[in-house]
Design a protein around this motif. Structure first.
Motif, PDB file in Angstrom:
ATOM      1  N   LYS A   1       6.102  -5.703  -4.767  1.00 47.51           N
ATOM      2  CA  LYS A   1       4.789  -5.451  -4.175  1.00 47.51           C
ATOM      3  C   LYS A   1       4.152  -4.206  -4.781  1.00 47.51           C
ATOM      4  O   LYS A   1       2.932  -4.183  -5.043  1.00 47.51           O
ATOM      5  N   ALA A   2       4.957  -3.166  -5.000  1.00 51.12           N
ATOM      6  CA  ALA A   2       4.424  -1.946  -5.601  1.00 51.12           C
ATOM      7  C   ALA A   2       3.922  -2.211  -7.011  1.00 51.12           C
ATOM      8  O   ALA A   2       2.938  -1.619  -7.457  1.00 51.12           O
ATOM      9  N   ARG A   3       4.599  -3.119  -7.713  1.00 49.98           N
ATOM     10  CA  ARG A   3       4.195  -3.467  -9.076  1.00 49.98           C
ATOM     11  C   ARG A   3       2.826  -4.154  -9.069  1.00 49.98           C
ATOM     12  O   ARG A   3       1.994  -3.925  -9.949  1.00 49.98           O
ATOM     13  N   ARG A   4       2.594  -4.989  -8.039  1.00 49.12           N
ATOM     14  CA  ARG A   4       1.347  -5.746  -7.968  1.00 49.12           C
ATOM     15  C   ARG A   4       0.201  -4.935  -7.352  1.00 49.12           C
ATOM     16  O   ARG A   4      -0.920  -4.952  -7.836  1.00 49.12           O
ATOM     17  N   GLU A   5       0.505  -4.215  -6.269  1.00 50.61           N
ATOM     18  CA  GLU A   5      -0.564  -3.619  -5.463  1.00 50.61           C
ATOM     19  C   GLU A   5      -0.539  -2.090  -5.409  1.00 50.61           C
ATOM     20  O   GLU A   5      -1.427  -1.494  -4.789  1.00 50.61           O
ATOM     21  N   GLY A   6       0.497  -1.470  -5.968  1.00 52.22           N
ATOM     22  CA  GLY A   6       0.572  -0.014  -5.930  1.00 52.22           C
ATOM     23  C   GLY A   6       1.451   0.490  -4.800  1.00 52.22           C
ATOM     24  O   GLY A   6       1.741  -0.240  -3.840  1.00 52.22           O
ATOM     25  N   LEU A   7       1.873   1.755  -4.900  1.00 52.56           N
ATOM     26  CA  LEU A   7       2.805   2.325  -3.927  1.00 52.56           C
ATOM     27  C   LEU A   7       2.210   2.419  -2.524  1.00 52.56           C
ATOM     28  O   LEU A   7       2.913   2.247  -1.530  1.00 52.56           O
ATOM     29  N   LEU A   8       0.912   2.713  -2.416  1.00 52.59           N
ATOM     30  CA  LEU A   8       0.295   2.877  -1.105  1.00 52.59           C
ATOM     31  C   LEU A   8       0.328   1.589  -0.282  1.00 52.59           C
ATOM     32  O   LEU A   8       0.248   1.627   0.946  1.00 52.59           O
ATOM     33  N   SER A   9       0.449   0.448  -0.960  1.00 55.25           N
ATOM     34  CA  SER A   9       0.494  -0.828  -0.235  1.00 55.25           C
ATOM     35  C   SER A   9       1.785  -0.990   0.566  1.00 55.25           C
ATOM     36  O   SER A   9       1.885  -1.870   1.415  1.00 55.25           O
ATOM     37  N   LEU A  10       2.769  -0.119   0.301  1.00 57.57           N
ATOM     38  CA  LEU A  10       4.061  -0.234   0.980  1.00 57.57           C
ATOM     39  C   LEU A  10       4.067   0.441   2.347  1.00 57.57           C
ATOM     40  O   LEU A  10       5.021   0.283   3.107  1.00 57.57           O
ATOM     41  N   GLU A  11       3.020   1.196   2.652  1.00 62.57           N
ATOM     42  CA  GLU A  11       3.027   1.971   3.897  1.00 62.57           C
ATOM     43  C   GLU A  11       3.153   1.076   5.125  1.00 62.57           C
ATOM     44  O   GLU A  11       3.907   1.375   6.057  1.00 62.57           O
ATOM     45  N   GLN A  12       2.425  -0.021   5.141  1.00 61.09           N
ATOM     46  CA  GLN A  12       2.521  -0.930   6.280  1.00 61.09           C
ATOM     47  C   GLN A  12       3.879  -1.614   6.342  1.00 61.09           C
ATOM     48  O   GLN A  12       4.360  -1.962   7.424  1.00 61.09           O
ATOM     49  N   GLU A  13       4.502  -1.806   5.184  1.00 60.95           N
ATOM     50  CA  GLU A  13       5.805  -2.478   5.133  1.00 60.95           C
ATOM     51  C   GLU A  13       6.911  -1.641   5.775  1.00 60.95           C
ATOM     52  O   GLU A  13       7.936  -2.173   6.185  1.00 60.95           O
TER      53      GLU A  13
END
Length: 269
Positions: A87-99
């Protein structure tokens, strides 16, 4: 329940008792209240003297760890880290916050939060490695307690035997009871050696093995988090993590089905 711990202790004592019976002994002759009090009471006193009460209050927890099967969430953490990397590869590290809300393991959640917050990689490594060091330090106390008990028990057994022989030699007026008294005196040595080699030392070794397993799981998480922070290819990440997971990793088809994304909570972290 960790069956290997239970079965191992039962097998050890059973073999000892069965061998004794085959040589013509009786189970009743192995009972000795005074010997048990000297050996187990003396061992407990020596351990109490050696360690502070603040450490010994964790004794029930150490027994629970030794007798409970634990996986330390290694396979679950593997699936979570791979999913995060993709997911970080596709959308960036900030996208992991909700995960992070789906991650129940505190160590994994802490590491990923540091990455999302943009913490320097070296600082991230230092913080996560310090967590591992604290865990190992805490585990070493429990291991040391059982190893100390294993060292004291045989000595207390010898002390009990000597005390018994002193009483025997001080009362030689009844030759018929002499052999029985000598046999009873040596029960203390039997209790001391048997408890050390069938209980205390094996439990210390079991705690060592579980310490290594938990540390290995945390090191895997550490490698995975630093790889995600460095933006490494998920395929490379998988190969790195597989060196930690080893044979406990299911097939790709099985591991990809029904992955909840939750890293299991490891007791004691």
């Amino acid at each position: 329940m960790d069956l290997s711990t239970v079965l191992g202790i039962l097998a050890g004592f059973s073999a000892m008792i069965i061998g004794y019976i085959l040589e013509g002994g009786t189970v009743g002759s192995l009972g000795g209240k005074s010997a048990a009090i000297i050996v187990f009471g003396g061992t407990a006193g020596a351990v109490l003297t050696s360690f502070p009460l603040s450490d010994l209050k964790n004794l029930p927890t150490w027994f629970k760890i030794a007798f409970t099967a634990q996986s330390f969430g290694t396979v679950e953490a593997y699936s979570t880290l791979v999913r995060f990397a993709e997911k970080a590869r596709r959308e960036g590290l900030l996208s992991l916050e909700q995960e992070l809300e789906t991650v129940t393991d505190r160590y994994t959640r802490q590491g990923m939060q540091l990455v999302i917050d943009g913490t320097d990689p070296e600082i991230t490594r230092e913080i996560l490695e310090s967590n591992i060091a604290v865990l190992e330090k805490r585990h070493k106390v429990g291991i040391a307690v059982f190893e100390a008990a294993g060292g004291y028990a045989p000595t207390m057994g010898i002390i009990g035997t000597v005390m018994g022989l002193v009483m025997v030699l001080g009362n030689l007026s009844d030759p018929e009871a002499l052999s029985h008294s000598i046999a009873a005196a040596f029960l203390a040595t039997l209790y001391g050696v048997a408890s050390a080699n069938l209980i205390y030392f094996p439990l210390a070794t079991k705690l060592k093995m579980k310490d290594k397993a938990e540390v290995s799981a945390m090191e895997m998480v550490l490698d995975g988090i630093l790889s995600i922070q460095a933006g490494e290819n998920p395929s490379i990440l998988k190969e790195k993590l597989k060196t930690h997971v080893g044979s406990s990793l299911p097939s790709e088809e099985n591991s990809s089905e029904g992955v909840s994304g939750k890293a299991a909570v490891s007791e004691g972290r």
